[in-house]
Design an enzyme around this catalytic site. Sequence first.
Site, PDB file in Angstrom:
ATOM      1  N   SER A  75      -2.547  27.662  16.566  1.00 31.06           N
ATOM      2  CA  SER A  75      -1.697  26.738  15.807  1.00 31.06           C
ATOM      3  C   SER A  75      -2.416  25.419  15.591  1.00 31.06           C
ATOM      4  O   SER A  75      -3.389  25.101  16.286  1.00 31.06           O
ATOM      5  CB  SER A  75      -0.364  26.485  16.518  1.00 31.06           C
ATOM      6  OG  SER A  75      -0.564  25.752  17.711  1.00 31.06           O
ATOM      7  N   ASP A 120      -5.081  31.361  23.227  1.00 30.68           N
ATOM      8  CA  ASP A 120      -3.823  30.624  23.169  1.00 30.68           C
ATOM      9  C   ASP A 120      -2.817  31.338  24.072  1.00 30.68           C
ATOM     10  O   ASP A 120      -2.899  32.553  24.240  1.00 30.68           O
ATOM     11  CB  ASP A 120      -3.300  30.583  21.716  1.00 30.68           C
ATOM     12  CG  ASP A 120      -2.274  29.493  21.469  1.00 30.68           C
ATOM     13  OD1 ASP A 120      -2.609  28.518  20.778  1.00 30.68           O
ATOM     14  OD2 ASP A 120      -1.135  29.632  21.972  1.00 30.68           O
ATOM     15  N   ASP A 156      -3.444  31.394  29.540  1.00 26.76           N
ATOM     16  CA  ASP A 156      -3.223  29.985  29.835  1.00 26.76           C
ATOM     17  C   ASP A 156      -4.570  29.352  30.165  1.00 26.76           C
ATOM     18  O   ASP A 156      -5.343  29.902  30.958  1.00 26.76           O
ATOM     19  CB  ASP A 156      -2.265  29.859  31.028  1.00 26.76           C
ATOM     20  CG  ASP A 156      -1.788  28.441  31.267  1.00 26.76           C
ATOM     21  OD1 ASP A 156      -2.628  27.510  31.268  1.00 26.76           O
ATOM     22  OD2 ASP A 156      -0.573  28.250  31.467  1.00 26.76           O
ATOM     23  N   TYR A 189      -0.323  11.307  28.242  1.00 23.72           N
ATOM     24  CA  TYR A 189      -1.209  11.851  27.213  1.00 23.72           C
ATOM     25  C   TYR A 189      -2.441  10.962  27.048  1.00 23.72           C
ATOM     26  O   TYR A 189      -3.571  11.453  26.978  1.00 23.72           O
ATOM     27  CB  TYR A 189      -0.443  11.957  25.899  1.00 23.72           C
ATOM     28  CG  TYR A 189      -1.215  12.555  24.749  1.00 23.72           C
ATOM     29  CD1 TYR A 189      -1.318  13.931  24.594  1.00 23.72           C
ATOM     30  CD2 TYR A 189      -1.834  11.747  23.790  1.00 23.72           C
ATOM     31  CE1 TYR A 189      -2.016  14.496  23.531  1.00 23.72           C
ATOM     32  CE2 TYR A 189      -2.529  12.293  22.726  1.00 23.72           C
ATOM     33  CZ  TYR A 189      -2.618  13.665  22.601  1.00 23.72           C
ATOM     34  OH  TYR A 189      -3.308  14.214  21.549  1.00 23.72           O
TER      35      TYR A 189
END
Length: 250
Positions: free
Chosen positions: A21, A42, A68, A153
């Site tokens: 994605s 993914d 993962d 983040y």
Amino acid sequence: MMAHMMGTSTKEVAFVTGGASGIGRATVEKLACDGFHVVVVDRNADAVEATVAHLSGLGLSATGAAVDVCDRQAICDTLDAQQRVDVVVCAAGIYTPRHFDEIDDEAFRRTLDVNLLGVFIIAQEGARRMAPGGRIVTVSSRGALGGRGFADYVASKAGVIGLTRAMAIELRAKQISVNSIAPGFTDTPMTRTMPADQYAAAVALEPSGAAAAPSDIAHAIAFFASADTRFITGQTLFVDGGKSLGGLGI
């Protein structure tokens, strides 16, 4: 593990995490078009299968692995399923907007696990399997410079930039290059999880008045993934329409 689609004996092999994605998917398509056999890595099995089917339908060479990035054994198995490891692109990441005083320990650790530990694991295992001339490309973020509403983040992406430089120093004797792409605000499924008004506000802050397209970032990743740029290492390239330059009066 998805079925092998086309022979790879004469192709360089590129592994792309988060490859089903957003920026990752745009990257796998770009690299496949550039002649790589691409392994789509993914955790979303359905999205991996759909991405591999799409690439195969275009006549491109691809396989996929639903794993993962924090599962070292699964990453090792994925790497070992191919005859060679030429390029690793670390594009997997998570982002959840939260004010600083709302981030708990569990959320902070999870962000660091996916965004930083996940980069370390596949970069380390990939480097162990690379011949001289291998390339590692991490995906950091303009957010590493700071910002409000996503301290976990910011910390994780600043860590990616530091890790990139450290890996480049240690791996240069093996002639493995390590560089990072730092995207600005990009139109991806992840950023589209933001409330519509917040998304619009973020777009309005961009110098061009628009978010980057995933393909804009993918072309920059492909630059560092190319054997032609293997002499560049330890660098972070901001791909953000110039916002990181400042001088916007905001």
